[in-house]
Design a protein around this motif. Structure first.
Motif, mmCIF file in Angstrom:
data_model
loop_
_atom_site.group_PDB
_atom_site.id
_atom_site.type_symbol
_atom_site.label_atom_id
_atom_site.label_comp_id
_atom_site.label_asym_id
_atom_site.label_seq_id
_atom_site.Cartn_x
_atom_site.Cartn_y
_atom_site.Cartn_z
ATOM 1 N N TYR A 38 1.908 -25.525 8.702
ATOM 2 C CA TYR A 38 1.513 -24.175 8.284
ATOM 3 C C TYR A 38 2.703 -23.222 8.338
ATOM 4 C CZ TYR A 38 -1.756 -20.321 7.621
ATOM 5 O OH TYR A 38 -2.434 -19.245 7.107
ATOM 6 N N TRP A 83 0.035 -12.468 4.976
ATOM 7 C CA TRP A 83 0.384 -13.854 5.317
ATOM 8 C C TRP A 83 0.923 -13.960 6.738
ATOM 9 C CZ3 TRP A 83 3.350 -15.969 0.398
ATOM 10 C CH2 TRP A 83 2.528 -15.812 -0.717
ATOM 11 N N ILE A 86 -1.996 -13.538 9.317
ATOM 12 C CA ILE A 86 -2.822 -14.743 9.395
ATOM 13 C C ILE A 86 -2.067 -15.868 10.106
ATOM 14 C CG2 ILE A 86 -4.000 -16.511 8.054
ATOM 15 C CD1 ILE A 86 -5.428 -13.845 8.063
ATOM 16 N N PHE A 90 -3.163 -17.695 13.566
ATOM 17 C CA PHE A 90 -3.286 -19.152 13.608
ATOM 18 C C PHE A 90 -2.515 -19.728 14.785
ATOM 19 C CE2 PHE A 90 -1.931 -23.428 12.411
ATOM 20 C CZ PHE A 90 -3.130 -24.002 12.024
ATOM 21 N N GLN A 158 -10.689 -20.571 13.997
ATOM 22 C CA GLN A 158 -9.753 -21.007 12.962
ATOM 23 C C GLN A 158 -10.453 -21.133 11.611
ATOM 24 O OE1 GLN A 158 -6.858 -20.598 13.520
ATOM 25 N NE2 GLN A 158 -5.825 -22.015 14.890
ATOM 26 N N GLN A 162 -9.286 -18.851 8.379
ATOM 27 C CA GLN A 162 -8.862 -19.478 7.125
ATOM 28 C C GLN A 162 -9.808 -19.149 5.980
ATOM 29 O OE1 GLN A 162 -5.954 -20.956 6.719
ATOM 30 N NE2 GLN A 162 -5.537 -20.536 8.877
ATOM 31 N N PHE A 165 -8.857 -15.671 4.922
ATOM 32 C CA PHE A 165 -7.577 -15.748 4.232
ATOM 33 C C PHE A 165 -7.742 -16.292 2.814
ATOM 34 C CE2 PHE A 165 -3.156 -17.783 4.064
ATOM 35 C CZ PHE A 165 -2.578 -16.619 3.588
ATOM 36 N N SER A 166 -8.574 -17.295 2.653
ATOM 37 C CA SER A 166 -8.814 -17.868 1.323
ATOM 38 C C SER A 166 -9.459 -16.856 0.393
ATOM 39 C CB SER A 166 -9.699 -19.115 1.441
ATOM 40 O OG SER A 166 -9.081 -20.100 2.228
ATOM 41 N N LEU A 209 -1.202 -22.162 -0.591
ATOM 42 C CA LEU A 209 -1.782 -21.597 0.626
ATOM 43 C C LEU A 209 -3.297 -21.794 0.657
ATOM 44 C CD1 LEU A 209 0.238 -18.270 1.042
ATOM 45 C CD2 LEU A 209 0.396 -20.327 2.440
ATOM 46 N N SER A 213 -5.364 -23.947 3.410
ATOM 47 C CA SER A 213 -6.487 -23.355 4.137
ATOM 48 C C SER A 213 -7.748 -24.201 4.004
ATOM 49 C CB SER A 213 -6.753 -21.931 3.627
ATOM 50 O OG SER A 213 -5.658 -21.083 3.884
ATOM 51 N N MET A 217 -9.755 -25.862 7.062
ATOM 52 C CA MET A 217 -11.187 -25.612 7.249
ATOM 53 C C MET A 217 -11.973 -26.911 7.293
ATOM 54 S SD MET A 217 -12.108 -22.173 5.060
ATOM 55 C CE MET A 217 -11.347 -22.714 3.524
#
Length: 249
Positions: A38, A83, A86, A90, A158, A162, A165-166, A209, A213, A217
């Motif tokens: 990552y 970014w 996140i 993480f 997590q 993610q 973020f997605s 990215l 993610s 997930m």
């Protein structure tokens, strides 16, 4: 240079911790690999966005001040800033879970170590003790309610991070590259057609990215279900075993 030094320091820290031969929980080395992957992906894909101000260009008889205003109107939220946040979340979640798990297991190993120092085991006893120690680490992790809950909550956190973020990547950042840009403000009458140079590279960086993610997930869901199935079952079995031993005594 400072950025490269900071990256080398983080990489060396991850590699140093990952060399620990003990396995406090299932998939420990896999999540170390995810952390390193990552960090590497974010570091690489950000390169295409570093000159975003220069890559944003408008056509027509327009001044630099108007181009800057058009840029601010189009990019209302930071791209790389999201970014980095996140990525920090993480890493923070992973190292917090790793820290609590290692401390909890080390406390659980203190009593067996004291007992082993009183005896002088042979070579065969050493091998059996090593196997027993690994089993004790796993069993202690299952018997400690706080560590088990923290382990399960880690995957949920997590997964949520993610997922958010997605959504940001697909529904907020990706349309900034796909939709046509027509700029018209109060001070800069238009509309002026504007474009972003290097769109394909930026588009692929977002897709990369999003793919990463989705993979994270997927593994979070798999590990969460696997942990419930294995650790909770082991915990119930250990309780039943203790109950049967106590009843015999």
């Amino acid at each position: 240079m400072p950025g490269h030094a900071r990256l080398d320091g983080v990489v060396s820290t991850i590699m140093k911790i990952s060399k620990d031969p003990t396995n406090y929980y299932t998939g420990r080395m896999l999540w170390f690999s995810f952390t390193f992957l990552y960090m590497s992906v974010v570091y690489v894909v950000q390169i295409t966005w570093l000159d975003l101000v220069k890559d944003f260009q408008c056509h027509g008889n327009i001044s630099k001040a108007c181009v800057a205003e058009c840029y601010e109107n189009h990019f209302t939220s930071p791209i790389l800033g999201v970014w980095y946040v996140i990525g920090f979340v993480f890493f923070f979640n992973f190292f917090m879970m790793e820290s609590f798990a290692s401390q909890g297991v080390q406390k659980g190993k203190e009593k067996p170590k004291k007992k082993s120092l009183k005896e002088k085991p042979s070579d065969t006893d050493n091998k059996e003790d090593n196997i027993k120690t690994k089993k004790d680490q796993i069993s202690y992790f299952t018997q400690n309610k706080f560590l088990l809950i923290m382990y399960l909550v880690y995957f949920l956190v997590q997964l949520s991070v993610q997922l958010i973020f997605s959504v940001i990547l697909v529904y907020y950042q990706l349309p900034l590259l796909k939709k046509p840009i027509w700029c018209s403000t109060l001070l800069c009458l238009g509309p002026y057609p504007c474009v972003i140079m290097g769109t394909q590279e930026k588009f692929m960086s977002i897709i990369l990215l999003v793919s990463l993610s989705v993979v994270i997930m997927t593994f979070c869901i798999m590990f969460f279900l696997y942990s419930i199935n294995v650790y909770l079952v082991l915990r119930r079995r250990s309780k039943r075993h203790r109950g049967s031993v106590n009843s015999r005594e």
